[in-house]
Design an enzyme around this catalytic site. Structure first.
Site, short mmCIF file in Angstrom:
data_model
loop_
_atom_site.label_atom_id
_atom_site.label_comp_id
_atom_site.label_asym_id
_atom_site.label_seq_id
_atom_site.Cartn_x
_atom_site.Cartn_y
_atom_site.Cartn_z
N TYR A 76 32.76 35.11 -48.23
CA TYR A 76 32.69 33.95 -47.86
C TYR A 76 32.40 33.40 -46.32
O TYR A 76 31.57 32.65 -46.01
CB TYR A 76 33.85 33.00 -48.47
CG TYR A 76 33.64 31.37 -48.33
CD1 TYR A 76 33.08 30.82 -49.08
CD2 TYR A 76 34.26 30.81 -47.20
CE1 TYR A 76 33.03 29.33 -49.20
CE2 TYR A 76 34.24 29.42 -47.10
CZ TYR A 76 33.67 28.81 -48.15
OH TYR A 76 33.62 27.23 -48.05
N LYS B 255 29.09 32.02 -44.66
CA LYS B 255 28.99 30.51 -43.80
C LYS B 255 28.41 30.70 -42.56
O LYS B 255 28.02 29.75 -42.05
CB LYS B 255 30.39 29.93 -44.10
CG LYS B 255 30.81 29.49 -45.43
CD LYS B 255 29.55 28.45 -46.06
CE LYS B 255 30.05 28.09 -47.44
NZ LYS B 255 29.23 26.99 -47.98
N SER C 177 30.69 25.77 -43.19
CA SER C 177 32.03 25.74 -43.33
C SER C 177 32.98 26.20 -41.67
O SER C 177 32.14 26.93 -41.17
CB SER C 177 32.67 26.52 -44.21
OG SER C 177 33.99 26.95 -44.21
#
Ligand code: NDP
Length: 252
Positions: A159, A163, A144
């Site tokens: 998160y 990533k 991401s």
């Protein structure tokens, strides 16, 4: 024709998190481009629905990517169903929006477990199969833009960390398996309109759009070309790469 190198025709591809969102869309496009697709998802019923919508040679595999044993069984079932494995779109992931100081250890661990450990278990199981078959293969991980920038206004430290780790895991596995004919790359999407982002507050989405030079979110379809390229023979010398697809978000 050189153009033929961009093909996934006849390839047998496993797509994790394939029941909805990016995975579902890319799996459908892979199938329309002539690939056989396995829809692997923790939601087995949704995976079965998606496989039946895609039709053709699609099949569903119910599996939680955080369970290494289940992953091994699902890859085995895929190989028995399709006679081999050529490529994996290693895409299952979750997000949690919560201030870092309020995250419980379980919440933090859960995001890392799905987004990082799950990606590793699937890549490892696929690589073992590629090595057993002696064929080589291609793995495309979904990282991401959040692996290289910090999104606002939402707070999602777990998160972002997961990533960043996926992007570096991609390079690490690419180097380790380079001599085995196994290529490992990742894509880093920006904001993409899916079920994951659909649940987010409208005022956040408006804020994001103002920040994106394209002034809009991307669509899952806009990721499919990169995934196909990275699985195809056109990218035969490409491994450890990260293709950023974010409407220029990370350029500014
Ligand atoms: P969605 O939530 O729409 O789809 C993700 C799918 O993965 C769901 O079907 C989900 O099942 C499944 N899944 C979740 N946990 C597991 C698990 N443990 N084992 C197997 N399957 C699981 O997300 P997107 O399609 O938007 O995202 C796909 C990937 O792209 C993710 O890795 C995400 O982080 C990444 N990404 C997304 C962006 C975006 O803006 N949408 C931007 C950048 C990256 P269930 O719904 O039942 O949990």
């Amino acid at each position: 024709m050189f153009y033929d190198k961009f093909s996934v025709e006849g390839k047998r591809v496993l797509v994790t998190g394939g029941a909805q969102g990016i995975g579902k869309c890319v799996a459908g496009i892979l199938a329309r481009c002539g690939a056989s697709v396995g829809i692997l998802d923790v939601n087995g019923e949704a995976a079965a629905r998606t496989a039946s919508e895609i039709g053709g040679k699609a099949a569903a595999f119910s599996c939680d990517v955080t369970d290494c044993a289940q992953v091994g069984e699902a890859v085995g079932a895929f190989v028995r169903r399709f006679g081999g494995l050529d490529a994996v779109f290693n895409n299952a992931g979750i997000v949690q929006h919560k201030p870092a100081e309020e995250l419980t250890p379980e919440e933090f661990r859960r995001v890392l477990d799905v987004n990082l450990n799950g990606v590793f278990y699937v890549a490892q199981a696929a690589a073992k199969e590629f090595m057993r078959a002696g064929t080589g293969g291609a793995i495309v991980n979904t990282a991401s833009m959040s692996g290289s920038i910090v999104n606002i206004p939402q707070r999602q430290a777990s998160y972002n960390a997961s990533k960043a780790a996926v992007a570096h895991l991609t390079k690490s596995l690419a180097v380790e398996w380079a001599q085995k004919g196994i290529r490992v790359n990742c894509i880093s999407p920006g904001y993409i309109a899916t079920e994951m982002t659909g649940a987010v507050r409208d005022d956040w989405k408006e804020f994001w759009k103002e920040m994106i030079p394209f002034r809009r979110m991307g669509t899952p379809e806009e990721l499919a070309g990169a995934v196909i390229y990275l699985m195809s023979d056109a990218s035969s010398y490409t491994s450890g790469a990260d293709i950023i697809i974010d409407g220029c978000f990370t350029c500014i």
